[in-house]
Design a protein around this motif. Structure first.
Motif, PDB file in Angstrom:
ATOM      1  N   ASN A   1      15.369  -2.453  -3.219  1.00  0.00           N
ATOM      2  CA  ASN A   1      15.028  -1.043  -2.988  1.00  0.00           C
ATOM      3  C   ASN A   1      15.852  -0.097  -3.862  1.00  0.00           C
ATOM      4  N   ASP A   2      15.980  -0.446  -5.137  1.00  0.00           N
ATOM      5  CA  ASP A   2      16.707   0.436  -6.050  1.00  0.00           C
ATOM      6  C   ASP A   2      15.842   0.872  -7.231  1.00  0.00           C
ATOM      7  N   LEU A   3      14.522   0.695  -7.106  1.00  0.00           N
ATOM      8  CA  LEU A   3      13.586   1.165  -8.112  1.00  0.00           C
ATOM      9  C   LEU A   3      12.820   2.367  -7.576  1.00  0.00           C
ATOM     10  N   ALA A   4      12.272   3.162  -8.458  1.00  0.00           N
ATOM     11  CA  ALA A   4      11.465   4.311  -8.041  1.00  0.00           C
ATOM     12  C   ALA A   4      10.291   3.820  -7.186  1.00  0.00           C
ATOM     13  N   PRO A   5       9.919   4.591  -6.142  1.00  0.00           N
ATOM     14  CA  PRO A   5       8.804   4.164  -5.274  1.00  0.00           C
ATOM     15  C   PRO A   5       7.518   3.852  -6.031  1.00  0.00           C
ATOM     16  N   SER A   6       7.225   4.622  -7.084  1.00  0.00           N
ATOM     17  CA  SER A   6       5.997   4.373  -7.840  1.00  0.00           C
ATOM     18  C   SER A   6       6.033   3.003  -8.514  1.00  0.00           C
ATOM     19  N   ILE A   7       7.182   2.638  -9.051  1.00  0.00           N
ATOM     20  CA  ILE A   7       7.313   1.327  -9.695  1.00  0.00           C
ATOM     21  C   ILE A   7       7.324   0.222  -8.646  1.00  0.00           C
ATOM     22  N   GLN A   8       7.967   0.466  -7.518  1.00  0.00           N
ATOM     23  CA  GLN A   8       7.939  -0.517  -6.440  1.00  0.00           C
ATOM     24  C   GLN A   8       6.501  -0.769  -5.989  1.00  0.00           C
ATOM     25  N   GLY A   9       5.711   0.286  -5.913  1.00  0.00           N
ATOM     26  CA  GLY A   9       4.323   0.140  -5.504  1.00  0.00           C
ATOM     27  C   GLY A   9       3.537  -0.717  -6.484  1.00  0.00           C
ATOM     28  N   SER A  10       3.759  -0.508  -7.777  1.00  0.00           N
ATOM     29  CA  SER A  10       3.066  -1.302  -8.792  1.00  0.00           C
ATOM     30  C   SER A  10       3.451  -2.773  -8.695  1.00  0.00           C
ATOM     31  N   LEU A  11       4.726  -3.041  -8.467  1.00  0.00           N
ATOM     32  CA  LEU A  11       5.173  -4.420  -8.335  1.00  0.00           C
ATOM     33  C   LEU A  11       4.622  -5.052  -7.062  1.00  0.00           C
ATOM     34  N   LEU A  12       4.626  -4.309  -5.975  1.00  0.00           N
ATOM     35  CA  LEU A  12       4.078  -4.835  -4.724  1.00  0.00           C
ATOM     36  C   LEU A  12       2.613  -5.200  -4.888  1.00  0.00           C
ATOM     37  N   ASN A  13       1.879  -4.361  -5.575  1.00  0.00           N
ATOM     38  CA  ASN A  13       0.458  -4.629  -5.802  1.00  0.00           C
ATOM     39  C   ASN A  13       0.271  -5.972  -6.520  1.00  0.00           C
ATOM     40  N   LYS A  14       1.081  -6.230  -7.523  1.00  0.00           N
ATOM     41  CA  LYS A  14       0.963  -7.482  -8.266  1.00  0.00           C
ATOM     42  C   LYS A  14       1.350  -8.675  -7.397  1.00  0.00           C
ATOM     43  N   LEU A  15       2.387  -8.507  -6.602  1.00  0.00           N
ATOM     44  CA  LEU A  15       2.826  -9.599  -5.735  1.00  0.00           C
ATOM     45  C   LEU A  15       1.768  -9.936  -4.688  1.00  0.00           C
ATOM     46  N   LEU A  16       1.128  -8.922  -4.129  1.00  0.00           N
ATOM     47  CA  LEU A  16       0.087  -9.164  -3.134  1.00  0.00           C
ATOM     48  C   LEU A  16      -1.150  -9.797  -3.766  1.00  0.00           C
ATOM     49  N   LEU A  17      -1.547  -9.301  -4.919  1.00  0.00           N
ATOM     50  CA  LEU A  17      -2.727  -9.861  -5.578  1.00  0.00           C
ATOM     51  C   LEU A  17      -2.504 -11.317  -5.998  1.00  0.00           C
ATOM     52  N   ASN A  18      -1.258 -11.656  -6.315  1.00  0.00           N
ATOM     53  CA  ASN A  18      -0.942 -13.038  -6.687  1.00  0.00           C
ATOM     54  C   ASN A  18      -0.528 -13.878  -5.483  1.00  0.00           C
ATOM     55  N   GLU A  19      -0.595 -13.283  -4.301  1.00  0.00           N
ATOM     56  CA  GLU A  19      -0.352 -13.985  -3.038  1.00  0.00           C
ATOM     57  C   GLU A  19       0.995 -14.703  -3.029  1.00  0.00           C
ATOM     58  N   VAL A  20       2.035 -13.990  -3.455  1.00  0.00           N
ATOM     59  CA  VAL A  20       3.381 -14.534  -3.404  1.00  0.00           C
ATOM     60  C   VAL A  20       3.810 -14.653  -1.939  1.00  0.00           C
ATOM     61  N   ALA A  21       4.363 -15.780  -1.583  1.00  0.00           N
ATOM     62  CA  ALA A  21       4.694 -16.089  -0.190  1.00  0.00           C
ATOM     63  C   ALA A  21       5.617 -15.047   0.430  1.00  0.00           C
ATOM     64  N   ASP A  22       5.300 -14.657   1.660  1.00  0.00           N
ATOM     65  CA  ASP A  22       6.119 -13.786   2.522  1.00  0.00           C
ATOM     66  C   ASP A  22       6.111 -12.319   2.113  1.00  0.00           C
ATOM     67  N   VAL A  23       5.479 -11.981   1.020  1.00  0.00           N
ATOM     68  CA  VAL A  23       5.499 -10.593   0.554  1.00  0.00           C
ATOM     69  C   VAL A  23       4.751  -9.685   1.516  1.00  0.00           C
ATOM     70  N   ARG A  24       3.564 -10.082   1.967  1.00  0.00           N
ATOM     71  CA  ARG A  24       2.784  -9.215   2.854  1.00  0.00           C
ATOM     72  C   ARG A  24       3.540  -8.932   4.148  1.00  0.00           C
ATOM     73  N   THR A  25       4.095  -9.959   4.758  1.00  0.00           N
ATOM     74  CA  THR A  25       4.832  -9.758   6.014  1.00  0.00           C
ATOM     75  C   THR A  25       6.002  -8.813   5.812  1.00  0.00           C
ATOM     76  N   TRP A  26       6.716  -9.009   4.719  1.00  0.00           N
ATOM     77  CA  TRP A  26       7.856  -8.139   4.420  1.00  0.00           C
ATOM     78  C   TRP A  26       7.404  -6.697   4.197  1.00  0.00           C
ATOM     79  N   ALA A  27       6.348  -6.496   3.435  1.00  0.00           N
ATOM     80  CA  ALA A  27       5.851  -5.152   3.146  1.00  0.00           C
ATOM     81  C   ALA A  27       5.385  -4.466   4.427  1.00  0.00           C
ATOM     82  N   GLU A  28       4.754  -5.200   5.318  1.00  0.00           N
ATOM     83  CA  GLU A  28       4.306  -4.613   6.597  1.00  0.00           C
ATOM     84  C   GLU A  28       5.492  -4.152   7.421  1.00  0.00           C
ATOM     85  N   ASP A  29       6.573  -4.935   7.410  1.00  0.00           N
ATOM     86  CA  ASP A  29       7.779  -4.542   8.146  1.00  0.00           C
ATOM     87  C   ASP A  29       8.394  -3.272   7.557  1.00  0.00           C
ATOM     88  N   VAL A  30       8.397  -3.180   6.234  1.00  0.00           N
ATOM     89  CA  VAL A  30       8.921  -1.983   5.572  1.00  0.00           C
ATOM     90  C   VAL A  30       8.099  -0.763   5.974  1.00  0.00           C
TER      91      VAL A  30
END
Length: 330
Positions: free
Chosen positions: A236-265
């Motif tokens: 959590n040390d990147l700009a929110p806009s960049i974090q959003g772009s990275l999250l989008n890529k992680l979700l689209l590539n179905e990286v393990a545990d990312v969705r659960t973590w993002a929902e908690d955030v």
């Protein structure tokens, strides 16, 4: 009306006027007045650069392709980043024997130049050595692809920074360079991952806070890169806009545990810019899965819900899609 509009085009000009002098100016006068020189016959220039390269000067490749970019009588060398090696006049007009020598000069540069040993910290600078290297790789991909396929990770580690500096691998314009970039990522994944992470940090430090390297991340994607990006996102040390772009890529590539973590955030920080960004990303990759997380938040925080739905709908061509689900729930 036409005569009135065009009158000035056909009026006689005094012989001693500036206009008359300009019209009489020869090409030689123009070149002399603007301190420009015409390039001499191209073949000797190319030959001279080839000879120096063959004598052991690997960096002579840069002069070689520069000379290849200017025909006889030309006045401007082509910029390295805008070169298309197979379309340069010096290549088109070269004999088969000369082309073989040009290919060898490209190899010599890639294997022997010390350019990759210079500081390659990400910046907005594009050096000729970087684009010259990419042009050499492009030429070899077209003429001798097995040479590149046989190179060890050490070779690619040397040239990966030049891909990101030159930038063409992420522009959707040159398929050959994109293919070589993917080859580099497969051949030296650790080096590619570290370069892409450094590029993210550089773009995060910029004023625009925008992930300009998005396409490079897609083309260099690997399971290991996905895990590293997830770890980076959790800091959590990147700009929110960049974090959003990275999250989008992680979700689209179905990286393990990312969705659960993002929902908690989102549940913990939905009122923050980061929480709103994550919420919109979650909607963008799948409304049905996002709804059980977001609907309770919307019910308890109307301001958040309004901002989320308005922002999400504004950014979509099918703006009514989410609205239909929203109305069915309410």
């Amino acid at each position: 009306m036409l005569a009135a509009e065009c009158k000035g085009l056909f009026e006689p000009a005094p012989l001693d006027s500036e206009m008359a002098k300009w019209e009489r100016q020869s090409r030689e006068d123009f070149l002399r007045g603007n301190n420009l020189q015409e390039a001499p016959v191209m073949a000797p220039r190319v030959e001279a650069a080839l000879v120096k390269s063959e004598d052991g000067d690997a960096d002579e490749w840069l002069r070689l392709i520069s000379e290849m970019s200017v025909e006889e009588g030309g006045t401007h060398y082509k910029e390295f980043r805008w070169m298309k090696p197979l379309e340069l006049p010096g290549w088109v007009e070269a004999s088969d024997e000369t082309r073989l020598r040009i290919v060898e000069a490209a190899k010599r540069y890639l294997m022997g130049t010390t350019f990759p040993e210079l500081d390659s910290t990400p910046s907005n600078q594009v050096r000729n050595g970087a684009s010259g290297g990419i042009n050499a790789l492009w030429l070899l991909q077209a003429m001798e692809p097995t040479f590149l396929q046989e190179q060890p990770p050490k070779f690619w580690t040397r040239w990966i920074p030049s891909f990101t500096e030159d930038g063409r691998a992420g522009e959707d314009k040159v398929l050959a360079i994109e293919e070589i970039f993917r080859l580099a990522a497969r051949s030296a994944p650790d080096a590619m991952n570290q370069r892409l992470l450094a590029l993210i940090d550089f773009q995060n430090a910029g004023e625009q806070k925008y992930l300009f390297c998005s396409a490079l991340l897609d083309r260099g994607w690997s399971e290991s890169l996905g895990h590293l990006l997830f770890q980076r996102l959790q800091k959590n040390d990147l700009a929110p806009s960049i974090q959003g772009s990275l999250l989008n890529k992680l979700l689209l590539n179905e990286v393990a545990d990312v969705r659960t973590w993002a929902e908690d955030v989102i549940r913990a920080d939905h009122e923050t810019e980061r929480g709103m960004t994550f919420s919109r990303v979650l909607l963008g990759v799948g409304e049905e899965k996002a709804w059980p997380v977001l609907w309770p938040l919307i019910q308890n925080d109307a301001k958040f819900g309004r901002a989320l739905l308005e922002g999400f709908s504004y950014g979509r061509p099918d703006r009514s899609a989410f609205g239909g689900i929203y109305r069915s729930r309410t």
